[in-house]
Design an enzyme around this catalytic site. Sequence first.
Site, PDB file in Angstrom:
ATOM      1  N   GLY A   1      83.240  20.844  41.994  1.00  0.00           N
ATOM      2  CA  GLY A   1      82.832  22.044  41.276  1.00  0.00           C
ATOM      3  C   GLY A   1      82.299  23.135  42.183  1.00  0.00           C
TER       4      GLY A   1
ATOM      5  CG  ASN B   1      73.064  22.997  35.839  1.00  0.00           C
ATOM      6  OD1 ASN B   1      73.164  24.189  35.569  1.00  0.00           O
ATOM      7  ND2 ASN B   1      72.337  22.551  36.862  1.00  0.00           N
TER       8      ASN B   1
ATOM      9  CG  HIS C   1      80.531  13.971  40.312  1.00  0.00           C
ATOM     10  ND1 HIS C   1      79.172  13.786  40.288  1.00  0.00           N
ATOM     11  CD2 HIS C   1      80.738  15.260  40.656  1.00  0.00           C
ATOM     12  CE1 HIS C   1      78.577  14.923  40.613  1.00  0.00           C
ATOM     13  NE2 HIS C   1      79.501  15.828  40.833  1.00  0.00           N
TER      14      HIS C   1
ATOM     15  CB  CYS D   1      72.415  21.203  43.408  1.00  0.00           C
ATOM     16  SG  CYS D   1      73.980  20.536  42.830  1.00  0.00           S
TER      17      CYS D   1
END
Length: 376
Positions: A69, A147, A197, A321
């Site tokens: 991504g 997210n 994933h 992240c």
Amino acid sequence: MIYLDNAATTELCEEAREAMRPYLEEDYGNPSSIYLFAQRAKRAVEESRRKLSELMGVSPMELYFTGGGTESDNWALISGIESTGKSHIISSKIEHHAVLRSCAYLEKRGFSVSYLDVDERGRVDPAAVLEAIRDETGLISIMSANNEIGTIEPISEIAEIAGEKGILFHTDAVQAFGQLPLPLGKSRIDLLSASAHKIRGPKGVGLLYMRRGVKLPPYLHGGEQERGRRAGTENVAAIAGFAAAAERAFRTMRERGEKERRMRDYLIRRLTTEIPDCCLNGDPEERLPNNVNVCIRGVEAEPLLLLLDQRGIAASAGSACASGSLDPSHVILALGASREDAYGSLRLSLDERLSREDADRVVSEIKRIADYLRRE
């Protein structure tokens, strides 16, 4: 272990594992070679592309495989604005770092970016997008679903605005892909990023949907792979696993989503009613079926997560992240929360295998730990 961090990554499903096996053990040839042994790998790549295109309702020629991504987002943003010959981008304050840092990189190169505010539920107002458009606007990038807080954005409306103005529109659909129906065949979306994933496929592979007629320059330079658009030897096994995981995700989307939604709402109801000063982050209705994000006032997420881990429960405070960052979540701050509240946000991202018994244990442990931390 009770695993509640599926927004960060997911367990590889059996279908993906079996699809990958031949290209890890037997048909390991380079798909760019001309001999028969290698051409079996080439066929696997193209068959995977065909499967994904059918699931998405697009042409195989509109799909390009990437390393994930982040690469897809970087390609869409950087090559996208360069292809337009214009200098202005519109995005939002709650985008994934793969988009925000691509924008920051472009700003250093002289491009300008408008970062739109969101409302208290994390929703981008299409009217604000329209108002932000300038003569020099070449690209709009708004994620399909957040997210961290799970809020689903009005992508079709925003894509329509962009299309009417002749502006390239990209959406980061990494969290939405395989969780929500994506209206690619019926919308004005030009570019879409997805990753394997997040849907029980392998890490290290993703895709960029590039609508027919959109021609982005390559982001990676080298060989002629991916029809000359994305250099680098294809990760054949991962691509095969991606297609298999996507087939499973799309086939089970409705039933799986209903199960996740019921358990999501059960967790939200118990956490927000049984823990004092615990409130929901994000939209209560227009949210991903597997996303729970709450703020527990007076409780910092880091010690809460460490104590949950000691009890066999894996959760997160936001984007994986950003782990290691001392800064509070930029998403929670964008909702209007204080820095103190942002430090106390907890994300539980589940899948359909979470049982009521496990959910009850999770709530009990969070209540116990929150009470302990507040007394410390």
